[in-house]
Design a protein around this motif. Sequence first.
Motif, PDB file in Angstrom:
ATOM      1  N   ASP A 178     118.695  15.106 126.769  1.00  0.00           N
ATOM      2  CA  ASP A 178     117.261  15.355 126.832  1.00  0.00           C
ATOM      3  C   ASP A 178     116.524  14.293 126.031  1.00  0.00           C
ATOM      4  O   ASP A 178     116.865  14.031 124.873  1.00  0.00           O
ATOM      5  N   LEU A 179     115.518  13.675 126.642  1.00  0.00           N
ATOM      6  CA  LEU A 179     114.692  12.663 125.980  1.00  0.00           C
ATOM      7  C   LEU A 179     113.256  13.170 125.939  1.00  0.00           C
ATOM      8  O   LEU A 179     112.723  13.616 126.968  1.00  0.00           O
ATOM      9  N   SER A 180     112.623  13.132 124.758  1.00  0.00           N
ATOM     10  CA  SER A 180     111.276  13.683 124.640  1.00  0.00           C
ATOM     11  C   SER A 180     110.428  12.863 123.680  1.00  0.00           C
ATOM     12  O   SER A 180     110.944  12.124 122.839  1.00  0.00           O
ATOM     13  N   THR A 181     109.129  13.024 123.817  1.00  0.00           N
ATOM     14  CA  THR A 181     108.181  12.429 122.881  1.00  0.00           C
ATOM     15  C   THR A 181     107.027  13.408 122.715  1.00  0.00           C
ATOM     16  O   THR A 181     106.704  14.158 123.641  1.00  0.00           O
ATOM     17  N   THR A 182     106.419  13.409 121.537  1.00  0.00           N
ATOM     18  CA  THR A 182     105.339  14.351 121.242  1.00  0.00           C
ATOM     19  C   THR A 182     104.094  13.619 120.779  1.00  0.00           C
ATOM     20  O   THR A 182     104.155  12.780 119.867  1.00  0.00           O
ATOM     21  N   TYR A 183     102.972  13.941 121.416  1.00  0.00           N
ATOM     22  CA  TYR A 183     101.667  13.416 121.017  1.00  0.00           C
ATOM     23  C   TYR A 183     100.980  14.475 120.168  1.00  0.00           C
ATOM     24  O   TYR A 183     100.970  15.659 120.520  1.00  0.00           O
ATOM     25  N   VAL A 184     100.417  14.055 119.033  1.00  0.00           N
ATOM     26  CA  VAL A 184      99.747  14.994 118.128  1.00  0.00           C
ATOM     27  C   VAL A 184      98.302  14.567 117.918  1.00  0.00           C
ATOM     28  O   VAL A 184      97.976  13.381 117.921  1.00  0.00           O
ATOM     29  N   THR A 185      97.434  15.549 117.738  1.00  0.00           N
ATOM     30  CA  THR A 185      96.031  15.268 117.461  1.00  0.00           C
ATOM     31  C   THR A 185      95.853  14.861 116.000  1.00  0.00           C
ATOM     32  O   THR A 185      96.772  14.962 115.181  1.00  0.00           O
ATOM     33  N   ALA A 186      94.630  14.443 115.669  1.00  0.00           N
ATOM     34  CA  ALA A 186      94.344  13.989 114.312  1.00  0.00           C
ATOM     35  C   ALA A 186      94.558  15.098 113.293  1.00  0.00           C
ATOM     36  O   ALA A 186      94.988  14.827 112.154  1.00  0.00           O
ATOM     37  N   ASP A 187      94.271  16.342 113.656  1.00  0.00           N
ATOM     38  CA  ASP A 187      94.464  17.453 112.721  1.00  0.00           C
ATOM     39  C   ASP A 187      95.925  17.606 112.327  1.00  0.00           C
ATOM     40  O   ASP A 187      96.246  17.843 111.165  1.00  0.00           O
ATOM     41  N   TYR A 188      96.814  17.505 113.304  1.00  0.00           N
ATOM     42  CA  TYR A 188      98.241  17.614 113.011  1.00  0.00           C
ATOM     43  C   TYR A 188      98.697  16.442 112.136  1.00  0.00           C
ATOM     44  O   TYR A 188      99.396  16.635 111.130  1.00  0.00           O
ATOM     45  N   ASP A 211      96.223   9.280 111.744  1.00  0.00           N
ATOM     46  CA  ASP A 211      95.379   9.583 112.895  1.00  0.00           C
ATOM     47  C   ASP A 211      96.237  10.051 114.064  1.00  0.00           C
ATOM     48  O   ASP A 211      97.473  10.012 114.026  1.00  0.00           O
ATOM     49  N   ALA A 212      95.584  10.468 115.123  1.00  0.00           N
ATOM     50  CA  ALA A 212      96.261  10.961 116.322  1.00  0.00           C
ATOM     51  C   ALA A 212      97.143   9.872 116.934  1.00  0.00           C
ATOM     52  O   ALA A 212      96.880   8.676 116.796  1.00  0.00           O
TER      53      ALA A 212
END
Length: 271
Positions: A178-188, A211-212
């Motif tokens: 399994d290959l994955s990537t995660t985008y996070v907002t500025a709050d995270y 920052d995001a």
Amino acid sequence: MATKCYGWAAGLASLGLVASQAFAQETVSPDTMDKDWTVLVGAGAFVGPEYLGSKDYAFQPAPIGTIQKGPFFVKLTGTTLTANVLPLETIYAGPLIGYGGGRKDVKDNVVKKLDEVDAELWLGGVVGAGYDGLMLQRDRIGARIEIAHDVMGDSGTTATFSAGYEINATERLAFGVDLSTTYVTADYADAYYSVSASGSAASGLSRYKADAGFRDISLNVSSRFAVTENWGVGGTAGASYLLGDMADSPIVEERGARTNAQGGLFLYYNF
């Protein structure tokens, strides 16, 4: 909610490969529509970083389970619950709810002086698609998107994109990647990787504003073996590599590690 808060969460995401016949998969054949309910329960012991970017590791027990009838399912992987509400063969979609412990009681005496990250209640949804028999009769490929928002704390929103491949080497033994990537907002990003003025004064780390952006890229491999018709065992192992502002944070550069590993073993029973 793969790789949401702790390193071992990435490994937990691979547990969807467990007992392919009982876990609602990325594809569902038409003859499963009228089958009786199936239930699978299990648990595992996993090891991973205290938070992504930490150099300190910890053990974590985690449950796994599913209830399924035809294409419809409710699935628990660790502290994340997902469901499928679509009566389709190759596409599934449904709600997501998960719990995250935040960043508290860490071992690092410097990071411990920074602002804590409160516990999180994640609400969102998941959409996926898949295909059986890509190259071989017993293989499967799939992709999914999970979007979740923390409605209890200040950890913002995350979106995880993943693709996986599984092959049943025999009727009892299967392997997956399994290959994955995660985008996070500025709050995270701010909650986990920024260093505030007060945090800088208390810890000695430089002030930093994250920052995001894409938080990480993760690769996990897993395997499962059906010991009997009902009992099975398996394992998962992988690594996450931090990206962008998250990797450049002094929390990671000075006190942690850009690359984290995780892994675990699990046992399951299929009714």
